[in-house]
Design an enzyme around this catalytic site. Structure first.
Site, PDB file in Angstrom:
ATOM      1  N   SER A  71       0.834  -1.206   0.000  1.00  0.00           N
ATOM      2  CA  SER A  71       0.000   0.000   0.000  1.00  0.00           C
ATOM      3  C   SER A  71       0.867   1.253   0.000  1.00  0.00           C
ATOM      4  O   SER A  71       0.565   2.239   0.662  1.00  0.00           O
ATOM      5  CB  SER A  71      -0.898  -0.010   1.236  1.00  0.00           C
ATOM      6  OG  SER A  71      -0.077  -0.138   2.383  1.00  0.00           O
ATOM      7  N   GLY A  72       1.987   1.183  -0.754  1.00  0.00           N
ATOM      8  CA  GLY A  72       2.839   2.364  -0.907  1.00  0.00           C
ATOM      9  C   GLY A  72       2.274   3.287  -1.978  1.00  0.00           C
ATOM     10  O   GLY A  72       1.055   3.295  -2.245  1.00  0.00           O
ATOM     11  N   GLY A 124       1.149   1.033  -4.938  1.00  0.00           N
ATOM     12  CA  GLY A 124       0.105   0.145  -4.436  1.00  0.00           C
ATOM     13  C   GLY A 124      -1.206   0.910  -4.264  1.00  0.00           C
ATOM     14  O   GLY A 124      -2.287   0.436  -4.648  1.00  0.00           O
ATOM     15  N   PHE A 126      10.994  -6.703   0.870  1.00  0.00           N
ATOM     16  CA  PHE A 126      10.090  -7.070   1.958  1.00  0.00           C
ATOM     17  C   PHE A 126       9.262  -8.330   1.648  1.00  0.00           C
ATOM     18  O   PHE A 126       8.489  -8.795   2.481  1.00  0.00           O
ATOM     19  CB  PHE A 126       9.132  -5.913   2.279  1.00  0.00           C
ATOM     20  CG  PHE A 126       9.849  -4.633   2.655  1.00  0.00           C
ATOM     21  CD1 PHE A 126      10.832  -4.636   3.639  1.00  0.00           C
ATOM     22  CD2 PHE A 126       9.544  -3.433   2.028  1.00  0.00           C
ATOM     23  CE1 PHE A 126      11.498  -3.462   3.987  1.00  0.00           C
ATOM     24  CE2 PHE A 126      10.203  -2.259   2.364  1.00  0.00           C
ATOM     25  CZ  PHE A 126      11.181  -2.279   3.353  1.00  0.00           C
ATOM     26  N   ALA A 167       3.373   6.704 -10.374  1.00  0.00           N
ATOM     27  CA  ALA A 167       2.146   6.460  -9.608  1.00  0.00           C
ATOM     28  C   ALA A 167       1.278   7.703  -9.417  1.00  0.00           C
ATOM     29  O   ALA A 167       0.051   7.640  -9.579  1.00  0.00           O
ATOM     30  CB  ALA A 167       2.512   5.861  -8.251  1.00  0.00           C
ATOM     31  N   LYS A 216      15.372  -0.554 -16.129  1.00  0.00           N
ATOM     32  CA  LYS A 216      15.231   0.882 -16.456  1.00  0.00           C
ATOM     33  C   LYS A 216      15.500   1.758 -15.237  1.00  0.00           C
ATOM     34  O   LYS A 216      15.890   2.925 -15.371  1.00  0.00           O
ATOM     35  CB  LYS A 216      13.883   1.195 -17.124  1.00  0.00           C
ATOM     36  CG  LYS A 216      12.641   0.870 -16.297  1.00  0.00           C
ATOM     37  CD  LYS A 216      12.202   1.978 -15.375  1.00  0.00           C
ATOM     38  CE  LYS A 216      11.203   1.502 -14.350  1.00  0.00           C
ATOM     39  NZ  LYS A 216      10.857   2.494 -13.340  1.00  0.00           N
ATOM     40  N   ASN A 236      13.992   7.472  -8.798  1.00  0.00           N
ATOM     41  CA  ASN A 236      15.398   7.085  -8.977  1.00  0.00           C
ATOM     42  C   ASN A 236      16.194   8.231  -9.592  1.00  0.00           C
ATOM     43  O   ASN A 236      17.301   8.540  -9.162  1.00  0.00           O
ATOM     44  CB  ASN A 236      15.497   5.832  -9.865  1.00  0.00           C
ATOM     45  CG  ASN A 236      15.069   4.586  -9.115  1.00  0.00           C
ATOM     46  OD1 ASN A 236      15.776   4.117  -8.235  1.00  0.00           O
ATOM     47  ND2 ASN A 236      13.896   4.064  -9.436  1.00  0.00           N
ATOM     48  N   GLN A 274      14.421   1.871  -5.593  1.00  0.00           N
ATOM     49  CA  GLN A 274      14.638   0.481  -6.034  1.00  0.00           C
ATOM     50  C   GLN A 274      15.840   0.333  -6.966  1.00  0.00           C
ATOM     51  O   GLN A 274      16.411  -0.745  -7.089  1.00  0.00           O
ATOM     52  CB  GLN A 274      13.367  -0.023  -6.736  1.00  0.00           C
ATOM     53  CG  GLN A 274      12.159  -0.072  -5.826  1.00  0.00           C
ATOM     54  CD  GLN A 274      12.231  -1.170  -4.789  1.00  0.00           C
ATOM     55  OE1 GLN A 274      11.930  -2.329  -5.058  1.00  0.00           O
ATOM     56  NE2 GLN A 274      12.675  -0.828  -3.588  1.00  0.00           N
TER      57      GLN A 274
HETATM   58  N1  LIG Z   1       5.827   4.586  -7.209  1.00  0.00           N
HETATM   59  C1  LIG Z   1       5.809   4.439  -8.523  1.00  0.00           C
HETATM   60  O1  LIG Z   1       5.643   5.406  -9.297  1.00  0.00           O
HETATM   61  C2  LIG Z   1       5.959   3.065  -9.095  1.00  0.00           C
HETATM   62  C3  LIG Z   1       6.488   2.014  -8.358  1.00  0.00           C
HETATM   63  N2  LIG Z   1       6.619   0.786  -8.929  1.00  0.00           N
HETATM   64  C4  LIG Z   1       7.157  -0.348  -8.170  1.00  0.00           C
HETATM   65  O2  LIG Z   1       6.181  -0.782  -7.244  1.00  0.00           O
HETATM   66  C5  LIG Z   1       6.808  -1.413  -6.120  1.00  0.00           C
HETATM   67  C6  LIG Z   1       6.219  -0.831  -4.846  1.00  0.00           C
HETATM   68  O3  LIG Z   1       6.527   0.530  -4.791  1.00  0.00           O
HETATM   69  P1  LIG Z   1       5.600   1.635  -4.117  1.00  0.00           P
HETATM   70  O4  LIG Z   1       4.181   1.186  -4.049  1.00  0.00           O
HETATM   71  O5  LIG Z   1       5.871   2.896  -4.858  1.00  0.00           O
HETATM   72  O6  LIG Z   1       6.161   1.664  -2.629  1.00  0.00           O
HETATM   73  P2  LIG Z   1       6.753   2.944  -1.827  1.00  0.00           P
HETATM   74  O7  LIG Z   1       8.195   3.052  -2.122  1.00  0.00           O
HETATM   75  O8  LIG Z   1       5.905   4.138  -2.051  1.00  0.00           O
HETATM   76  O9  LIG Z   1       6.480   2.568  -0.319  1.00  0.00           O
HETATM   77  C7  LIG Z   1       7.232   1.730   0.471  1.00  0.00           C
HETATM   78  C8  LIG Z   1       6.295   0.666   0.998  1.00  0.00           C
HETATM   79  O10 LIG Z   1       7.049  -0.266   1.751  1.00  0.00           O
HETATM   80  C9  LIG Z   1       6.313  -0.564   2.931  1.00  0.00           C
HETATM   81  N3  LIG Z   1       7.228  -1.073   3.939  1.00  0.00           N
HETATM   82  C10 LIG Z   1       8.145  -0.388   4.665  1.00  0.00           C
HETATM   83  N4  LIG Z   1       8.778  -1.240   5.506  1.00  0.00           N
HETATM   84  C11 LIG Z   1       8.244  -2.455   5.303  1.00  0.00           C
HETATM   85  C12 LIG Z   1       8.478  -3.744   5.863  1.00  0.00           C
HETATM   86  N5  LIG Z   1       9.409  -3.949   6.784  1.00  0.00           N
HETATM   87  N6  LIG Z   1       7.748  -4.790   5.401  1.00  0.00           N
HETATM   88  C13 LIG Z   1       6.814  -4.620   4.450  1.00  0.00           C
HETATM   89  N7  LIG Z   1       6.537  -3.420   3.881  1.00  0.00           N
HETATM   90  C14 LIG Z   1       7.255  -2.364   4.300  1.00  0.00           C
HETATM   91  C15 LIG Z   1       5.651   0.731   3.309  1.00  0.00           C
HETATM   92  O11 LIG Z   1       4.576   0.496   4.153  1.00  0.00           O
HETATM   93  C16 LIG Z   1       5.205   1.227   1.941  1.00  0.00           C
HETATM   94  O12 LIG Z   1       3.972   0.672   1.606  1.00  0.00           O
HETATM   95  C17 LIG Z   1       8.313  -1.182  -6.312  1.00  0.00           C
HETATM   96  O13 LIG Z   1       8.888  -2.331  -6.861  1.00  0.00           O
HETATM   97  C18 LIG Z   1       8.384  -0.051  -7.332  1.00  0.00           C
HETATM   98  O14 LIG Z   1       9.565  -0.093  -8.115  1.00  0.00           O
HETATM   99  C19 LIG Z   1       6.204   0.525 -10.205  1.00  0.00           C
HETATM  100  C20 LIG Z   1       5.639   1.526 -10.954  1.00  0.00           C
HETATM  101  C21 LIG Z   1       5.481   2.855 -10.483  1.00  0.00           C
HETATM  102  O1  LIG Z   2       8.482   2.734 -12.337  1.00  0.00           O
HETATM  103  C1  LIG Z   2       8.165   3.903 -12.313  1.00  0.00           C
HETATM  104  C2  LIG Z   2       7.397   4.531 -13.402  1.00  0.00           C
HETATM  105  O2  LIG Z   2       6.889   3.610 -14.314  1.00  0.00           O
HETATM  106  C3  LIG Z   2       8.562   4.769 -11.187  1.00  0.00           C
HETATM  107  O3  LIG Z   2       9.934   4.817 -11.108  1.00  0.00           O
HETATM  108  P1  LIG Z   2      10.631   5.412  -9.797  1.00  0.00           P
HETATM  109  O4  LIG Z   2      10.672   4.302  -8.780  1.00  0.00           O
HETATM  110  O5  LIG Z   2      11.983   5.854 -10.255  1.00  0.00           O
HETATM  111  O6  LIG Z   2       9.773   6.563  -9.357  1.00  0.00           O
END
Ligand SMILES: NC(=O)C1=CN([C@@H]2O[C@H](COP(=O)(O)OP(=O)(O)OC[C@H]3O[C@@H](n4cnc5c(N)ncnc54)[C@H](O)[C@@H]3O)[C@@H](O)[C@H]2O)C=CC1
Ligand SMILES: O=C(CO)COP(=O)(O)O
Length: 393
Positions: free
Chosen positions: A14-15, A18, A106, A167, A221, A286, A328
């Protein structure tokens, strides 16, 4: 899957992403006849302080009462059928569709609990995680979707959703595309799963078969995006960044061809390929953190920065700029570097290696352009791989 079975969806994570994808899934689940209305979203519980009070409150309770993830996606209303659940066992109870969306470091501890509680025969998964694992025995990269499939056992199938999907923009409803990669059974089931994510006209999801290509692009990427941050800190401008993106795609395609079977050339032209690379190199976390890292280094290039202080600097920047969100690209970079180093391939992947050396070995940021100046052409590489699949050894 028979028509009488309704999809019980559970979002694991739920980041920032999520919560953003929960806006699409929640609205879709409410209207698709083959889905249960309520979607559970597992929340790693933490306390947050709201502006109206100085007493800390549980994030899951805030999400359920305000329908907003005030920490990771503030300002966006989540559909009311998204139910935040801090207990993982309860969240994934009897689930038939798992959406994995959390930083991959995680994941391992969660998988045994998930496996024990989902629907025993009908559960499938889609991973939105952009990362890679590394098998130190075989010195090979491992797709997170494969790690999930193995941990879940019983023939569990895990596809991926990857794309140019920053996101915050997705959550605001700005038009974009995404790629669902996977084969979940037959055409009807594939289409059902695509519909769980697609929200026309602003979130267009296209399905392909090539899971390895889509997922590897999503992880790799992020490494190129670190290079984009270095280029931005050096003030080099749009042409240099475009060159970095082209050479980055070359290293990505070469890595995919060397280490994964069956990667399709066309995958690089889908949203999960070139488009995601571009958006991350302009608007991602990133890029942003790497620009800050390089600016701090450029302010004092005389410091001979070692691995330990580099790690500390990345952690400090992540904490200060991302406020709990996770970087990441540096993790993927370390995994990829382990593979290249153990196989003595650093010279063949000059861009990835230079980004590593700047990030962790004190190489001056100004060396970045040396790694972009390559003569290699994409045309030549694709010609050498005669089929429509990438076959590079
Ligand atoms: N944010 C974006 O724009 C995008 C992210 N992604 C990918 O989605 C995946 C998730 O990223 P986000 O949702 O952006 O996360 P985020 O980076 O926003 O949030 C971190 C998450 O990790 C959780 N967390 C912290 N400590 C923890 C622990 N010990 N155990 C379990 N959870 C813990 C937090 O509660 C939070 O939900 C990553 O692989 C990212 O590369 C993919 C596309 C877009
Ligand atoms: O994967 C992403 C966009 O598609 C987000 O990348 P970042 O983790 O660098 O914000």
């Amino acid at each position: 899957m028979s028509d009488s079975i309704h999809e019980q969806i559970c979002i694991i994570g739920s980041g920032n992403w999520g919560s953003a994808i929960a806006t699409k899934i929640g609205r879709n689940a409410a209207k698709l006849p083959f889905c249960h209305d309520t979607v559970s979203m597992w929340v790693f519980e933490e306390e947050v302080t709201l502006p109206e009070s100085d007493k800390p409150v549980k994030l899951s309770e805030v999400i359920n009462s305000k329908h907003e993830n005030v920490k990771y996606l503030p300002g966006i209303t989540l559909p009311s059928n998204i139910r935040a659940v801090p207990d993982l066992k309860e969240a994934c109870q009897n689930a038939t569709l798992l959406v994995f969306v959390l930083p991959h470091q995680f994941l391992p501890n969660l998988l045994p609990i998930i496996r024990a509680n989902v629907h025993p025969t009908r559960c499938r998964g889609v991973s939105l995680i952009k990362g890679l694992d590394f098998d130190s025995k075989t010195k090979m990269p491992v797709l997170i979707s494969k790690t999930i499939e193995e941990a879940m056992g019983r023939g569990f199938v895990c596809g991926v959703l990857m794309g140019a999907n920053v996101a915050n923009e997705v959550a605001m409803g700005k038009m974009c595309e995404s790629t669902l990669a996977g084969n979940f059974g037959d055409d009807r089931i594939n289409e059902r799963i695509r519909q769980v994510f697609d929200e026309a006209p602003n979130f267009r999801v296209a399905r392909i078969d090539d899971v390895a290509g889509a997922e590897a692009c999503g992880a790799l990427k992020n490494i190129v995006a670190l290079g984009a941050g270095f280029v931005d800190a050096l003030g080099l401008g749009g042409n240099t960044k475009a060159a970095l993106i082209r050479v980055g795609l070359l290293d990505m395609a070469k890595f995919c061809g060397m280490f994964f079977e069956g990667v399709e050339q066309g995958t690089f032209l889908e949203s999960c390929g070139m488009a995601d690379l571009i958006t991350t190199c302009y608007g991602g976390r990133n890029r942003k953190c790497a620009e800050e890292f390089a600016k701090l280094r450029l302010a004092d290039e005389s410091i001979n920065i070692d691995q330990e202080s580099c790690n500390a600097l990345w952690t400090k920047i992540e904490t200060e700029l991302l406020h709990g969100q996770k970087l990441q690209g540096t993790l993927a970079l370390q995994e990829v570097h382990s593979i290249l180093e153990s196989r003595k391939l650093e010279e063949s992947f000059r861009l990835f290696s230079m980004i590593y050396n700047i990030s962790f070995k004190g190489e001056p940021v100004s060396s970045m352009t040396d790694a972009i100046q390559v003569k290699k052409s994409f045309t030549e590489m694709l010609r050498r791989s005669s089929s429509r699949r990438l076959e590079i050894s």
